[in-house]
Scaffold this motif. Structure first.
Motif, PDB file in Angstrom:
ATOM      1  N   HIS A 279       0.844  -1.195   0.000  1.00 23.94           N
ATOM      2  CA  HIS A 279       0.000   0.000   0.000  1.00 23.94           C
ATOM      3  C   HIS A 279       0.884   1.251   0.000  1.00 23.94           C
ATOM      4  CE1 HIS A 279      -2.690   3.167   1.110  1.00 23.94           C
ATOM      5  NE2 HIS A 279      -2.122   3.302   2.294  1.00 23.94           N
ATOM      6  N   PRO A 280       0.952   1.984  -1.118  1.00 24.75           N
ATOM      7  CA  PRO A 280       1.736   3.225  -1.143  1.00 24.75           C
ATOM      8  C   PRO A 280       1.122   4.252  -0.192  1.00 24.75           C
ATOM      9  CG  PRO A 280       1.180   2.479  -3.364  1.00 24.75           C
ATOM     10  CD  PRO A 280       0.343   1.678  -2.415  1.00 24.75           C
ATOM     11  N   LEU A 281       1.965   4.937   0.567  1.00 25.19           N
ATOM     12  CA  LEU A 281       1.471   5.940   1.508  1.00 25.19           C
ATOM     13  C   LEU A 281       0.794   7.082   0.765  1.00 25.19           C
ATOM     14  CD1 LEU A 281       4.445   6.204   4.046  1.00 25.19           C
ATOM     15  CD2 LEU A 281       2.402   4.777   4.202  1.00 25.19           C
ATOM     16  N   ALA A 282      -0.416   7.417   1.191  1.00 20.25           N
ATOM     17  CA  ALA A 282      -1.108   8.577   0.639  1.00 20.25           C
ATOM     18  C   ALA A 282      -0.506   9.847   1.249  1.00 20.25           C
ATOM     19  CB  ALA A 282      -2.596   8.489   0.955  1.00 20.25           C
ATOM     20  N   PRO A 283      -0.685  11.001   0.626  1.00 24.10           N
ATOM     21  CA  PRO A 283      -0.152  12.253   1.190  1.00 24.10           C
ATOM     22  C   PRO A 283      -0.630  12.464   2.629  1.00 24.10           C
ATOM     23  CG  PRO A 283      -0.893  12.622  -1.045  1.00 24.10           C
ATOM     24  CD  PRO A 283      -1.326  11.224  -0.692  1.00 24.10           C
TER      25      PRO A 283
ATOM     26  N   GLY B  12       0.311   7.805  16.603  1.00 27.47           N
ATOM     27  CA  GLY B  12       0.139   9.175  17.053  1.00 27.47           C
ATOM     28  C   GLY B  12      -1.324   9.482  17.333  1.00 27.47           C
ATOM     29  N   THR B  13      -1.640  10.766  17.443  1.00 27.95           N
ATOM     30  CA  THR B  13      -3.006  11.202  17.712  1.00 27.95           C
ATOM     31  C   THR B  13      -3.723  11.406  16.392  1.00 27.95           C
ATOM     32  OG1 THR B  13      -2.260  12.303  19.735  1.00 27.95           O
ATOM     33  CG2 THR B  13      -4.425  12.923  18.878  1.00 27.95           C
ATOM     34  N   MET B  14      -4.803  10.640  16.180  1.00 28.62           N
ATOM     35  CA  MET B  14      -5.482  10.609  14.887  1.00 28.62           C
ATOM     36  C   MET B  14      -6.996  10.744  15.052  1.00 28.62           C
ATOM     37  SD  MET B  14      -3.366  10.309  12.378  1.00 28.62           S
ATOM     38  CE  MET B  14      -1.569  10.352  12.486  1.00 28.62           C
ATOM     39  N   ASN B  15      -7.623  11.282  14.006  1.00 27.70           N
ATOM     40  CA  ASN B  15      -9.072  11.401  13.957  1.00 27.70           C
ATOM     41  C   ASN B  15      -9.687  10.481  12.910  1.00 27.70           C
ATOM     42  OD1 ASN B  15      -9.913  13.781  15.792  1.00 27.70           O
ATOM     43  ND2 ASN B  15      -8.120  14.550  14.698  1.00 27.70           N
ATOM     44  N   ARG B  16      -8.923   9.495  12.461  1.00 28.68           N
ATOM     45  CA  ARG B  16      -9.425   8.624  11.409  1.00 28.68           C
ATOM     46  C   ARG B  16      -8.804   7.244  11.505  1.00 28.68           C
ATOM     47  NH1 ARG B  16      -6.105  10.388   5.880  1.00 28.68           N
ATOM     48  NH2 ARG B  16      -4.033   9.830   6.649  1.00 28.68           N
ATOM     49  N   LEU B  17      -9.465   6.279  10.859  1.00 33.51           N
ATOM     50  CA  LEU B  17      -8.907   4.968  10.564  1.00 33.51           C
ATOM     51  C   LEU B  17      -8.953   4.803   9.049  1.00 33.51           C
ATOM     52  CD1 LEU B  17     -10.702   2.757  13.258  1.00 33.51           C
ATOM     53  CD2 LEU B  17      -8.536   3.990  13.470  1.00 33.51           C
ATOM     54  N   LEU B  18      -8.087   3.976   8.511  1.00 31.29           N
ATOM     55  CA  LEU B  18      -7.967   3.813   7.069  1.00 31.29           C
ATOM     56  C   LEU B  18      -8.711   2.563   6.601  1.00 31.29           C
ATOM     57  CD1 LEU B  18      -4.153   4.601   6.766  1.00 31.29           C
ATOM     58  CD2 LEU B  18      -6.072   6.195   6.601  1.00 31.29           C
ATOM     59  N   VAL B  19      -9.322   2.642   5.429  1.00 21.96           N
ATOM     60  CA  VAL B  19     -10.064   1.517   4.861  1.00 21.96           C
ATOM     61  C   VAL B  19      -9.455   1.141   3.519  1.00 21.96           C
ATOM     62  CG1 VAL B  19     -12.313   0.674   4.090  1.00 21.96           C
ATOM     63  CG2 VAL B  19     -12.180   2.315   5.984  1.00 21.96           C
TER      64      VAL B  19
ATOM     65  N   PRO C  37      -4.570   0.163  -2.910  1.00 15.91           N
ATOM     66  CA  PRO C  37      -4.855   1.579  -2.687  1.00 15.91           C
ATOM     67  C   PRO C  37      -5.867   1.778  -1.561  1.00 15.91           C
ATOM     68  CG  PRO C  37      -6.162   0.786  -4.502  1.00 15.91           C
ATOM     69  CD  PRO C  37      -5.326  -0.389  -4.040  1.00 15.91           C
ATOM     70  N   LEU C  38      -5.943   2.996  -1.040  1.00 12.63           N
ATOM     71  CA  LEU C  38      -6.972   3.336  -0.071  1.00 12.63           C
ATOM     72  C   LEU C  38      -8.343   3.312  -0.738  1.00 12.63           C
ATOM     73  CD1 LEU C  38      -5.596   6.354   2.037  1.00 12.63           C
ATOM     74  CD2 LEU C  38      -6.121   4.058   2.852  1.00 12.63           C
ATOM     75  N   ALA C  39      -9.345   2.856   0.015  1.00 10.99           N
ATOM     76  CA  ALA C  39     -10.714   2.865  -0.482  1.00 10.99           C
ATOM     77  C   ALA C  39     -11.555   3.928   0.208  1.00 10.99           C
ATOM     78  CB  ALA C  39     -11.363   1.497  -0.281  1.00 10.99           C
ATOM     79  N   GLY C  40     -11.116   4.389   1.365  1.00  8.96           N
ATOM     80  CA  GLY C  40     -11.861   5.382   2.115  1.00  8.96           C
ATOM     81  C   GLY C  40     -11.286   5.532   3.506  1.00  8.96           C
ATOM     82  N   GLN C  41     -11.998   6.236   4.365  1.00  7.82           N
ATOM     83  CA  GLN C  41     -11.551   6.383   5.738  1.00  7.82           C
ATOM     84  C   GLN C  41     -12.748   6.433   6.678  1.00  7.82           C
ATOM     85  OE1 GLN C  41      -9.274  10.074   5.682  1.00  7.82           O
ATOM     86  NE2 GLN C  41     -10.972  11.178   6.592  1.00  7.82           N
TER      87      GLN C  41
ATOM     88  N   ARG D  38     -16.371   3.302   0.999  1.00  5.44           N
ATOM     89  CA  ARG D  38     -16.451   4.757   0.953  1.00  5.44           C
ATOM     90  C   ARG D  38     -16.311   5.296   2.369  1.00  5.44           C
ATOM     91  NH1 ARG D  38     -22.007   3.321  -0.522  1.00  5.44           N
ATOM     92  NH2 ARG D  38     -23.405   3.651   1.272  1.00  5.44           N
ATOM     93  N   ASP D  39     -16.184   6.617   2.487  1.00  7.38           N
ATOM     94  CA  ASP D  39     -15.995   7.241   3.790  1.00  7.38           C
ATOM     95  C   ASP D  39     -17.228   7.056   4.668  1.00  7.38           C
ATOM     96  OD1 ASP D  39     -13.598   8.088   2.762  1.00  7.38           O
ATOM     97  OD2 ASP D  39     -14.153  10.208   2.603  1.00  7.38           O
ATOM     98  N   VAL D  40     -16.991   6.803   5.959  1.00 10.87           N
ATOM     99  CA  VAL D  40     -18.065   6.742   6.945  1.00 10.87           C
ATOM    100  C   VAL D  40     -17.604   7.478   8.194  1.00 10.87           C
ATOM    101  CG1 VAL D  40     -18.892   4.511   6.087  1.00 10.87           C
ATOM    102  CG2 VAL D  40     -17.279   4.578   8.005  1.00 10.87           C
ATOM    103  N   THR D  41     -18.527   7.752   9.085  1.00 13.37           N
ATOM    104  CA  THR D  41     -18.204   8.366  10.366  1.00 13.37           C
ATOM    105  C   THR D  41     -18.371   7.326  11.474  1.00 13.37           C
ATOM    106  OG1 THR D  41     -20.483   9.129  10.638  1.00 13.37           O
ATOM    107  CG2 THR D  41     -18.923  10.645   9.575  1.00 13.37           C
ATOM    108  N   ALA D  42     -17.822   7.633  12.640  1.00 12.44           N
ATOM    109  CA  ALA D  42     -17.898   6.690  13.764  1.00 12.44           C
ATOM    110  C   ALA D  42     -17.810   7.444  15.078  1.00 12.44           C
ATOM    111  CB  ALA D  42     -16.785   5.657  13.671  1.00 12.44           C
ATOM    112  N   THR D  43     -18.404   6.868  16.113  1.00 17.56           N
ATOM    113  CA  THR D  43     -18.286   7.393  17.467  1.00 17.56           C
ATOM    114  C   THR D  43     -17.329   6.514  18.267  1.00 17.56           C
ATOM    115  OG1 THR D  43     -20.195   6.106  18.220  1.00 17.56           O
ATOM    116  CG2 THR D  43     -20.617   8.346  17.431  1.00 17.56           C
ATOM    117  N   VAL D  44     -16.605   7.143  19.171  1.00 17.15           N
ATOM    118  CA  VAL D  44     -15.591   6.447  19.970  1.00 17.15           C
ATOM    119  C   VAL D  44     -15.981   6.506  21.446  1.00 17.15           C
ATOM    120  CG1 VAL D  44     -13.157   6.317  20.592  1.00 17.15           C
ATOM    121  CG2 VAL D  44     -13.824   7.108  18.308  1.00 17.15           C
ATOM    122  N   THR D  45     -15.939   5.356  22.107  1.00 16.09           N
ATOM    123  CA  THR D  45     -16.224   5.275  23.535  1.00 16.09           C
ATOM    124  C   THR D  45     -15.121   4.490  24.218  1.00 16.09           C
ATOM    125  OG1 THR D  45     -18.608   5.211  23.065  1.00 16.09           O
ATOM    126  CG2 THR D  45     -17.899   4.555  25.272  1.00 16.09           C
ATOM    127  N   SER D  46     -14.608   5.026  25.313  1.00 16.89           N
ATOM    128  CA  SER D  46     -13.620   4.280  26.092  1.00 16.89           C
ATOM    129  C   SER D  46     -14.334   3.326  27.037  1.00 16.89           C
ATOM    130  CB  SER D  46     -12.730   5.223  26.891  1.00 16.89           C
ATOM    131  OG  SER D  46     -11.861   4.481  27.732  1.00 16.89           O
TER     132      SER D  46
END
Length: 285
Positions: A120-124, A148-155, A173-177, A228-236
């Protein structure tokens, strides 16, 4: 009679104190959200200190610093992360350890033993770390992350199993995040529990994002992944177990959810010199 009562009282007080102290939680006291600890086992860190996956028909598969094949080290892929498995295939997440990283690699081992490399080639802007692979229950999409500190996961499309990918290795290749509603830090492993829910373990040493360090997180997707891109909620769900005869810094590693048994496993490396073994904790809802 009086002595018996005193001993019993002292034992009860000791048990309460042990449950309250960090690093001394027991199987009947530690609960992470709906997950209650049911046991633990120690395994040699050389072969188990990075992660684990349940493989259909074969049981548990472990990765460690000592499981990286020499030919991959020579080729520059010197670090393996937390694996996953789907339909009998094993997906290992490899990180470039030579100079100037430009890609990540996922090694697929088929049920028949064939191995294929998917690069998987690194995206910018994408971080070079490759700590884990998590495959959706339908086998079509693979989730990975960044250090590190991130607001996404890769798909990405799941190698071999997704028809978008080459059959015997190639470019991935990346398909979304997955865009998270709050940041996470140093995620070491994730696994799908349902099509819209993952559990992830972090090695976060801070308490600025969540009340505890080294959290087990529940990530709830807005919809199942479809490339495709989706959103998600995070709970500890709370802090992973930090139990050892040695004092110092623990390191959280991979996670595995076995859909057949319903068991959740979390790998934690204790402080040195106890780090010769990695503790695998088992949870059940």
């Amino acid at each position: 009679m009086i002595r018996t009562r005193i001993v019993a009282t002292l034992a009860a007080a000791t048990a309460v104190l042990a449950a309250a102290l960090p690093g001394t939680a027991t199987a009947d006291t530690l609960r992470l959200g709906p997950w209650k600890q049911t046991g633990s086992v120690a395994r040699p860190s050389a072969t188990s200190n990075q992660g684990l996956a349940t493989v259909r028909g074969k049981g548990l598969y472990y990765t460690g610093n000592g499981t990286v094949p020499d030919e991959l080290k020579t080729a520059g892929w010197g670090h393996v992360g937390d694996p996953d498995s789907a339909r009998g295939h094993v997906f290992d997440a490899y990180q470039w350890t030579a100079a100037d990283p430009t890609a990540k690699m996922f090694l697929v081992t088929t049920p028949g033993g064939a191995r294929y490399r998917y690069v998987h080639p690194l995206a910018p802007g994408e971080m070079m770390n490759n700590s884990y692979a998590a495959v959706t229950p339908n086998g079509q999409w693979l989730v990975s992350g960044e250090w590190g500190t991130m607001n996404r996961l890769l798909v990405l499309p799941t190698p071999v199993l997704n028809p978008r990918t080459p059959r015997t290795g190639g470019t991935l290749p990346l398909a979304g995040q997955i865009t998270l509603d709050r940041p996470v830090r140093d995620v070491q492993g994730c696994d799908f529990v349902t099509a819209t829910s993952l559990v992830c373990a972090t090695d976060d040493t801070g308490t600025d994002l969540f009340p505890t360090t080294k959290q087990l997180l529940r990530i709830t997707l807005s919809e199942p992944l479809r490339g495709r891109d989706v959103t998600a909620t995070v709970t500890s769900l709370g802090q992973v177990p930090l139990v050892s005869a040695c004092s110092g810094e623990f390191e959280t590693e991979g996670v595995d959810y076995d859909k057949t048994s319903g068991r959740l496993r979390v790998a934690v490396v204790p402080p040195s010199p106890c780090d010769v073994d990695t503790t695998i904790y088992t949870f059940q809802r």
